[in-house]
Design a protein around this motif. Structure first.
Motif, PDB file in Angstrom:
ATOM      1  N   SER A 114      -2.019   5.385  -4.169  1.00  0.00           N
ATOM      2  CA  SER A 114      -1.328   5.483  -5.452  1.00  0.00           C
ATOM      3  C   SER A 114      -1.154   4.081  -6.027  1.00  0.00           C
ATOM      4  O   SER A 114      -1.235   3.882  -7.234  1.00  0.00           O
ATOM      5  N   SER A 115      -0.884   3.115  -5.153  1.00  0.00           N
ATOM      6  CA  SER A 115      -0.816   1.723  -5.584  1.00  0.00           C
ATOM      7  C   SER A 115      -1.001   0.827  -4.372  1.00  0.00           C
ATOM      8  O   SER A 115      -0.989   1.293  -3.230  1.00  0.00           O
ATOM      9  N   GLY A 116      -1.171  -0.486  -4.626  1.00  0.00           N
ATOM     10  CA  GLY A 116      -1.348  -1.426  -3.537  1.00  0.00           C
ATOM     11  C   GLY A 116      -2.783  -1.871  -3.388  1.00  0.00           C
ATOM     12  O   GLY A 116      -3.652  -1.476  -4.171  1.00  0.00           O
ATOM     13  N   LEU A 143       0.834  -1.209   0.000  1.00  0.00           N
ATOM     14  CA  LEU A 143       0.000   0.000   0.000  1.00  0.00           C
ATOM     15  C   LEU A 143       0.871   1.263   0.000  1.00  0.00           C
ATOM     16  O   LEU A 143       1.745   1.415   0.858  1.00  0.00           O
ATOM     17  N   SER A 144       0.625   2.133  -0.971  1.00  0.00           N
ATOM     18  CA  SER A 144       1.439   3.340  -1.110  1.00  0.00           C
ATOM     19  C   SER A 144       0.577   4.534  -1.432  1.00  0.00           C
ATOM     20  O   SER A 144      -0.454   4.423  -2.086  1.00  0.00           O
ATOM     21  N   ARG A 145       1.043   5.701  -0.965  1.00  0.00           N
ATOM     22  CA  ARG A 145       0.391   6.949  -1.336  1.00  0.00           C
ATOM     23  C   ARG A 145       1.438   8.062  -1.344  1.00  0.00           C
ATOM     24  O   ARG A 145       2.128   8.274  -0.346  1.00  0.00           O
ATOM     25  N   ALA A 147       4.268   9.404   1.381  1.00  0.00           N
ATOM     26  CA  ALA A 147       3.741   9.464   2.755  1.00  0.00           C
ATOM     27  C   ALA A 147       3.515   8.058   3.298  1.00  0.00           C
ATOM     28  O   ALA A 147       3.748   7.789   4.478  1.00  0.00           O
ATOM     29  N   VAL A 148       3.053   7.152   2.450  1.00  0.00           N
ATOM     30  CA  VAL A 148       2.942   5.730   2.795  1.00  0.00           C
ATOM     31  C   VAL A 148       3.619   4.974   1.664  1.00  0.00           C
ATOM     32  O   VAL A 148       3.328   5.199   0.490  1.00  0.00           O
ATOM     33  N   LEU A 187      -6.174   5.659   4.104  1.00  0.00           N
ATOM     34  CA  LEU A 187      -6.263   4.761   2.956  1.00  0.00           C
ATOM     35  C   LEU A 187      -7.176   3.580   3.286  1.00  0.00           C
ATOM     36  O   LEU A 187      -8.005   3.170   2.473  1.00  0.00           O
ATOM     37  N   VAL A 188      -7.025   3.061   4.506  1.00  0.00           N
ATOM     38  CA  VAL A 188      -7.836   1.912   4.907  1.00  0.00           C
ATOM     39  C   VAL A 188      -9.316   2.290   4.959  1.00  0.00           C
ATOM     40  O   VAL A 188     -10.181   1.532   4.509  1.00  0.00           O
ATOM     41  N   SER A 189      -9.603   3.502   5.471  1.00  0.00           N
ATOM     42  CA  SER A 189     -11.005   3.902   5.614  1.00  0.00           C
ATOM     43  C   SER A 189     -11.593   4.391   4.293  1.00  0.00           C
ATOM     44  O   SER A 189     -12.804   4.537   4.173  1.00  0.00           O
TER      45      SER A 189
END
Ligand code: ATP
Ligand code: MG
Lengths: 241, 320
Positions: free
Chosen positions: A57-59, A10-12, A19-20, A49-51
Motif C-alpha cells: 500500500s505504501s513504502g 513498508l505497509s499493506r 497486515a504490515v 511484499l519483498v518477493s
C-alpha cells in the motif's frame, strides 16, 4: 557493509486491517535471519511484499542497492530473490524432476548458471535428498518430501536471498535435523530469511531474530537477547518471565 | 516430458507420417479425398491444442485465426492474382498479426472471461467478412479458380487440384506442423507452458514472465490455425464465411477433446474419428447428429481425457 535488503515504511492493508504496518527492516548479506511472531502477525504478508507476490500500500523495498518496489515478481526472481511458499505449492501433476527443471532452466536462460538442465536438477534434488524420487509426480510425494521439493526449487533458482516460509511445518523430527543441516549449507552461498514457528530450529539457525506482532516489528536482536526479552515473551509466548 | 529418450516419440510420429503416406496409394478415391481434408483440418486442431491443451487457455474464437489464413490466402489469389507461395505466406502473416493483437487484448482475462472475449472477437471478425461482401463474397463465399491453384516450381509446375498432389501437400503441411509441435512441447518452452497451465502464480515466482509466454503461445497457435486455413483455400478452392462462424470455433475444441488434449497426435485422431463417425452414421440415418452426440457423451464418460489421453494414462506414459 551495505544491507542486501532494506524496507522503509513498508505497509499493506487488507480492507481496514493493517497486515504490515510501516516496517523498517534491514538484512545483511550472508545472514540467517529468523522472523517469528504469533499467527496473523503479518510475517507471510511481509515476505510476500519483498518477493513481489503482492503489492504494498505504501513504502519502499531496496534490494542490493536498487529500488525494486515496482518490479514485477518474476523480475525480482531473476535478480536473485527466491520465495518458497508456506502452503506447499509444487506442480502436483509434474514429476519432481520437472518441478526443479523449471527454476534450473530459468537460471540458464538468465546466464546465472551453466551446464545441462539435467545436471542442475539432479544437484538440487540430491542436496534435498530427493534424487531417488525424481520421476515421481510431485503430488504423490509425502508431505515432508513436498516441503523439501519446495526448498529444492528455491535452491535451484540460485538465489542471493532465499525466503523460507515455515519450511519445517509438518516435518518429522528426523527430517528437521537434516533440514537444519541443509539450511546451514545454503547459507554459505545465500542470505536466508526464515519464517519459523519451531523455536529450537530458530535458536539453532538464526544469527539474528526479528519479532513481528500486529504488523509491526516488536523486537530484533540475537537469539539470546530475544529469549531474554520480556516484551517478546509476553506477546509471543503468552507468558511473563 | 521427463527428458525420456527422444527416440520413441520421434519414431512413433515418423511412423504415423509414413502410414499416411502409404495410405495415399491404397485408399479409394472417396476416402483419399476425405483424408486430405482431415489432415488439413487436423492442423487446425493441432494449433488449437497448442493453446488449449498445453497452456490451458480455452478459446471460443479460433475460427477467426483459421479464417484469417483462409481469406489472407484466398483474397490475395482471387483479387491480386498472387501465386501460391505468396498467398500462403499472406495467410500466415494475417493469422500471426491477428493473433498478436487478439492475444494482447484477450490475455488480460482468464477462464470464462477469456472464452467470452475470444468469442466476441471472432464474431466481430465474422461480421466484418459479411460486411465487406463485395470483396469477400459474403455468405456465398468465393471459388478460387483451378488455374490460380498451380504451384510453379522452376520449369515444372504442380496442379494443387490434382488429388495426389493435393493429398501430398496436405500431408507435407501436416507433417511439418506435427513435428514442430512435438519439438515445442518437448522443449524448455513447452515445459513452461505446461507449468503455466498447472499453476500460473507459481510459475511467476520461478522467474517467468507468464504474460509474454502466453502471448507467444497465442501467436504460435493462431499461426498454425492460419496455415490450415490458407492451405484449405489453396487446396480445396473454397473461401466462405461459414468457416468464420462460431461452429468452426467449437469444432477444433471437440476434435481436441475427443483425441486427447495435450497429446501431439490427439488432434489427428479426434478429427479423423469425428469425420468418420459422421460419415458412417449419415450413410444410414438422417438422425446422424443424434448418434454423433451419443458417441461424444459415451467418450466423455469412458475416456474423459480423450482417446489418446486415456491411452497415455493407462498404458503408454511416454506419449508426448
Ligand atoms: N489476501 C488477504 N486478504 C485479506 N486478509 C489477509 C490476506 N492475507 C493475509 N491477511 C490477513 O493479514 C494478517 C496477517 O496475515 P499473515 O498471513 O501475513 O500472518 P502470518 O504472520 O504469516 O501468520 P501465520 O503464522 O499464521 O502464517 C492476518 O490477519 C490475515 O488474516
Ligand atoms: Mg504465514
Amino acid at each position: 557493509m551495505m544491507p542486501l535488503l532494506t524496507t522503509k515504511g513498508l505497509s499493506r492493508s487488507f480492507g481496514g486491517l493493517r497486515a504490515v504496518d510501516g516496517v523498517d527492516f534491514a538484512l545483511m548479506p550472508g545472514e540467517i535471519r529468523a522472523v517469528i511472531g504469533p499467527n496473523g502477525a503479518g510475517k507471510t504478508t511481509f515476505v510476500s511484499l519483498v518477493s513481489g507476490r503482492i503489492q504494498p500500500s505504501s513504502g519502499m523495498i531496496v534490494f542490493d542497492g536498487a529500488d525494486i518496489t515496482n518490479l514485477p515478481a518474476y523480475a525480482r526472481v531473476r535478480l536473485g530473490v527466491a520465495y518458497t511458499f508456506q502452503i506447499t505449492s509444487v506442480f502436483a501433476n509434474l514429476s519432481a524432476y520437472d518441478n526443479v527443471a523449471l527454476p534450473v532452466q530459468r537460471t540458464l536462460t538468465d546466464g546465472r548458471s551453466k551446464g545441462a538442465v539435467r545436471t542442475g536438477v539432479m544437484a538440487a534434488l540430491e542436496r534435498t535428498g530427493l534424487a531417488a524420487r525424481a520421476h515421481m509426480p510431485a503430488g504423490q510425494l509425502s508431505y515432508g518430501h513436498q516441503r523439501l521439493l519446495e526448498v529444492a526449487m528455491g535452491l535451484a533458482l540460485k538465489p542471493r536471498l532465499l525466503i523460507l516460509d515455515e519450511p519445517t511445518q509438518g516435518l518429522a523430527d528426523s527430517e528437521i535435523d537434516n533440514f537444519i543441516q541443509l539450511v546451514r549449507e545454503i547459507a554459505k552461498s545465500a542470505t536466508v530469511l526464515l519464517i519459523e514457528h519451531n523455536m529450537p530450529v530458530v535458536m539453532q539457525l538464526a544469527d539474528r531474530i526479528t519479532v513481528f506482532n500486529a504488523g509491526r516489528i516488536l523486537a530484533e536482536g540475537t537469539p539470546e537477547a530475544i529469549r531474554a526479552n520480556a516484551e517478546v515473551q509476553q506477546a509471543y509466548l503468552g507468558t511473563t518471565p | 516430458m521427463t527428458e525420456a529418450s527422444p527416440a520413441k516419440p520421434y519414431a512413433l510420429h515418423l511412423g504415423v507420417i509414413a502410414l499416411l503416406f502409404a495410405l495415399s496409394f491404397v485408399l479409394p478415391d472417396y476416402h483419399h479425398g476425405l483424408l486430405a481434408r482431415i489432415m488439413v483440418l487436423a492442423v487446425f486442431a493441432m494449433g488449437y491444442n497448442m493453446l488449449f491443451g498445453y497452456v490451458g487457455l480455452l478459446s471460443l474464437g479460433h475460427a477467426m485465426f483459421f479464417s484469417a489464413g483462409l481469406y489472407g490466402a484466398g483474397l490475395t489469389v482471387y483479387h491480386l492474382g498472387w501465386n501460391v507461395p505468396a498467398a500462403f505466406a499472406a495467410g500466415l502473416a494475417c493469422g500471426a498479426l491477428l493473433a498478436l493483437v487478439i492475444g494482447l487484448l484477450a490475455l488480460r482475462t482468464t477462464g470464462v472471461a477469456f472464452m467470452i472475449v475470444t468469442m466476441m472477437f471472432a464474431q466481430v471478425f465474422y461480421l466484418v467478412i459479411l460486411y465487406f461482401a463485395s470483396w469477400t463474397g459474403g455468405d456465398q463465399g468465393l471459388v478460387v479458380q483451378q488455374a490460380a491453384r498451380v504451384l510453379v516450381l522452376g520449369s515444372g509446375s504442380l496442379d494443387l487440384t490434382n488429388p495426389t498432389v493435393r493429398y501430398m501437400s496436405a500431408l507435407a503441411l501436416f507433417s511439418i506442423v506435427l513435428l514442430v509441435t512435438l519439438a515445442i512441447v518437448r522443449s524448455r518452452y513447452g515445459r513452461v507452458l505446461v507449468a503455466i497451465r498447472e499453476n500460473e502464480e507459481r510459475t511467476k515466482m520461478l522467474g517467468y514472465d507468464t504474460f509474454s509466454n502466453k502471448l507467444i503461445a497465442v501467436v504460435v497457435s493462431g499461426t498454425i490455425c492460419a496455415a490450415s486455413g490458407a492451405a484449405y483455400a489453396l487446396l480445396f478452392g473454397y473461401v466462405g464465411s461459414s468457416f468464420a462462424s462460431v461452429q468452426y470455433s467449437i469444432l477444433p475444441l471437440l476434435w481436441v477433446l475427443l483425441g486427447g488434449a495435450a497429446t501431439t497426435l490427439g488432434p489427428l485422431i479426434g478429427t479423423l474419428f469425428m469425420y468418420y463417425v459422421i460419415d458412417i452414421t449419415s450413410g444410414f440415418t438422417s438422425a446422424y447428429l443424434l448418434i454423433v452426440g451419443i458417441a461424444l457423451i459415451l467418450l466423455v464418460l469412458f475416456f474423459p481425457k480423450g482417446i489418446l489421453g486415456s491411452i497415455r494414462q493407462r498404458w503408454l506414459g511416454w506419449l508426448p
